[in-house]
Design an enzyme around this catalytic site. Sequence first.
Site, PDB file in Angstrom:
ATOM      1  N   ASN A   1       0.725  -1.209   0.016  1.00 64.44           N
ATOM      2  CA  ASN A   1      -0.059  -0.061  -0.066  1.00 64.44           C
ATOM      3  C   ASN A   1       0.873   1.300  -0.046  1.00 64.44           C
ATOM      4  OD1 ASN A   1      -1.385   2.427   1.847  1.00 64.44           O
ATOM      5  ND2 ASN A   1      -3.033   0.972   0.973  1.00 64.44           N
TER       6      ASN A   1
ATOM      7  N   SER B   1      -4.462   0.109  -3.148  1.00 64.42           N
ATOM      8  CA  SER B   1      -5.307   1.547  -2.425  1.00 64.42           C
ATOM      9  C   SER B   1      -6.268   1.054  -1.722  1.00 64.42           C
ATOM     10  CB  SER B   1      -5.566   2.271  -3.889  1.00 64.42           C
ATOM     11  OG  SER B   1      -5.782   3.608  -3.045  1.00 64.42           O
ATOM     12  N   GLU B   2      -6.471   1.926  -0.316  1.00 60.19           N
ATOM     13  CA  GLU B   2      -7.748   1.511   0.412  1.00 60.19           C
ATOM     14  C   GLU B   2      -9.078   1.828  -0.246  1.00 60.19           C
ATOM     15  OE1 GLU B   2      -5.429   4.991   2.660  1.00 60.19           O
ATOM     16  OE2 GLU B   2      -4.993   3.533   1.168  1.00 60.19           O
ATOM     17  N   ASN B   3      -9.138   2.738  -1.130  1.00 60.51           N
ATOM     18  CA  ASN B   3     -10.411   3.069  -1.745  1.00 60.51           C
ATOM     19  C   ASN B   3     -10.834   1.887  -2.720  1.00 60.51           C
ATOM     20  OD1 ASN B   3      -8.304   3.872  -3.652  1.00 60.51           O
ATOM     21  ND2 ASN B   3      -9.912   4.903  -4.828  1.00 60.51           N
TER      22      ASN B   3
END
Length: 232
Positions: free
Chosen positions: A23, A46-48
Amino acid sequence: MTLTREQVGWRAAQDIQNGWHVNLGIGMPELCANAIPAGREIVFHSENGILGMGPSPAAEDVDPNLINAGKRPVTMLPGASIFDHALSFGIVRGRHLDLCVLGAYQLAPNGDIANWARSSADLLPAIGGAMDLAAGARRIWAVLTHVGKNGEKRLMETCSYPLTGAGVVSRIFTDLAVIDIDGGFLVREIAPGITRDELQDKTDAPLRFAEDCREIAAPVLEAAPEKLQASS
């Protein structure tokens, strides 16, 4: 002389190992995706809700519907996937990430990191997913400028800002040095033209220097992100 933002991202990218799931935090960490050495397969998260991000797109290839957690345009590599936040944070909290590269405002020699946005004037004024990443990723590296815009030292004896994670950072990449957390700040590499005394003067906490401490050998890089992949 200090390294450019692109050179800091390049230097950090050289240490990311083949096969890792990684990440990248918002800001300077994002530059790592543009500088992975040829032949090395890294899966960027990506945390989205993206797994399999590629380098930054050229201006003519920008898709406004394809962005990372920092709201910046990205590309996707063959085999990439898109999913919801629940699954994305399940990847983080399930400790499926080999590495997270975070930006930081302050770091301490025991591996503490403070990287929360500090006011409503910041680009993304929120805690965000950094706390989850600091707790969930198997390794945490930090990339930042060694000294802040107003001359404030960022490598501190003790962080004065609220902590994002306690004792989690293992390696630091700044525009002046590469530093491991190893019983304190242990300098592995130093920027060209910077003396050890100068580096210490810009650091709040004591520095130790590795026996094989050497000069950072970063290539000359253009500021345009799309050119970094070829430079590596």
